[in-house]
Design a protein around this motif. Structure first.
Motif, mmCIF file in Angstrom:
data_model
loop_
_atom_site.group_PDB
_atom_site.id
_atom_site.type_symbol
_atom_site.label_atom_id
_atom_site.label_comp_id
_atom_site.label_asym_id
_atom_site.label_seq_id
_atom_site.Cartn_x
_atom_site.Cartn_y
_atom_site.Cartn_z
ATOM 1 N N ILE A 173 50.529 37.173 39.929
ATOM 2 C CA ILE A 173 49.077 36.978 39.829
ATOM 3 C C ILE A 173 48.442 38.159 39.105
ATOM 4 O O ILE A 173 47.592 37.982 38.226
ATOM 5 C CB ILE A 173 48.458 36.779 41.234
ATOM 6 N N THR A 220 49.172 37.830 35.439
ATOM 7 C CA THR A 220 48.331 36.798 34.827
ATOM 8 C C THR A 220 46.911 37.303 34.642
ATOM 9 O O THR A 220 46.301 37.121 33.574
ATOM 10 C CB THR A 220 48.323 35.532 35.705
ATOM 11 N N LEU A 221 46.379 37.943 35.668
ATOM 12 C CA LEU A 221 45.022 38.480 35.578
ATOM 13 C C LEU A 221 44.930 39.585 34.529
ATOM 14 O O LEU A 221 43.943 39.651 33.773
ATOM 15 C CB LEU A 221 44.548 38.987 36.940
ATOM 16 N N SER A 222 45.945 40.420 34.457
ATOM 17 C CA SER A 222 45.946 41.494 33.451
ATOM 18 C C SER A 222 45.977 40.910 32.042
ATOM 19 O O SER A 222 45.272 41.391 31.145
ATOM 20 C CB SER A 222 47.148 42.412 33.645
#
Length: 141
Positions: free
Chosen positions: A35, A38-40
Motif C-alpha cells: 500500500i 502504491t501510494l508513493s
C-alpha cells in the motif's frame, strides 16, 4: 514428570501460537508495504504532473508575452501605415481622387457579405450562387 510434559506442551503450543501471530503480522506488514509503495507511486505521479503543468504554464506565459509583443508591433505598424496613407492623401490630389472613387459593383459585393454564425452558414453562402459579374464585360469604371 507429567507436569513437565504439560508445561512443555503448553510452551510448544504457546510458541506455535506466537509463530502463527508473527506470520500474520508479517503478512500485514507486507500488505502495508504494498500500500505504501502504491501510494508513493501515486504521489510521485502527482508530483510529476504538477511539475509538467507548472512547466506548461511558464511556457504559455512566455508565448502569451511574445504574442502580446507581436500584437503591439502589428498595431504600431498599422498606425504607421495609416499615418503614411493619410500623409499621402493630404499631399497628393490625384491619390485623394483615386481613394474617394467607389469600387465597381462586383468588387463591392465581394467585400460585402452577411455575418455568419457558423462555418456551415458560410459554406451555404458560398454555394448559394452569389455570382460576380462577367469579367469580360465592362463596368461603369
Amino acid at each position: 514428570m507429567r507436569i513437565v510434559i504439560v508445561l512443555l506442551l503448553a510452551a510448544c503450543a504457546l510458541a506455535g501460537l506466537q509463530t502463527w501471530r508473527i506470520g500474520g503480522l508479517h503478512d500485514e506488514a507486507d500488505q502495508a508495504q504494498r500500500i505504501i509503495g502504491t501510494l508513493s507511486a501515486g504521489i510521485e505521479s502527482r508530483d510529476n504532473a504538477i511539475h509538467r503543468l507548472n512547466d506548461d504554464a511558464v511556457t504559455r506565459e512566455r508565448q502569451e508575452q511574445t504574442l502580446r509583443a507581436q500584437l503591439s508591433q502589428a498595431g504600431q505598424r498599422a498606425r504607421d501605415r495609416e499615418v503614411h496613407l493619410q500623409r499621402l492623401l493630404n499631399e497628393n490630389q490625384e491619390i485623394r481622387d483615386w481613394y474617394a472613387t467607389p469600387l465597381p459593383d462586383g468588387i463591392g459585393r465581394m467585400h460585402a457579405r452577411s455575418a455568419f454564425a457558423s462555418a456551415a452558414d458560410y459554406l451555404r453562402w458560398l454555394s448559394g450562387g452569389n455570382q460576380l459579374p462577367d469579367t469580360g464585360k465592362r463596368t461603369g469604371h
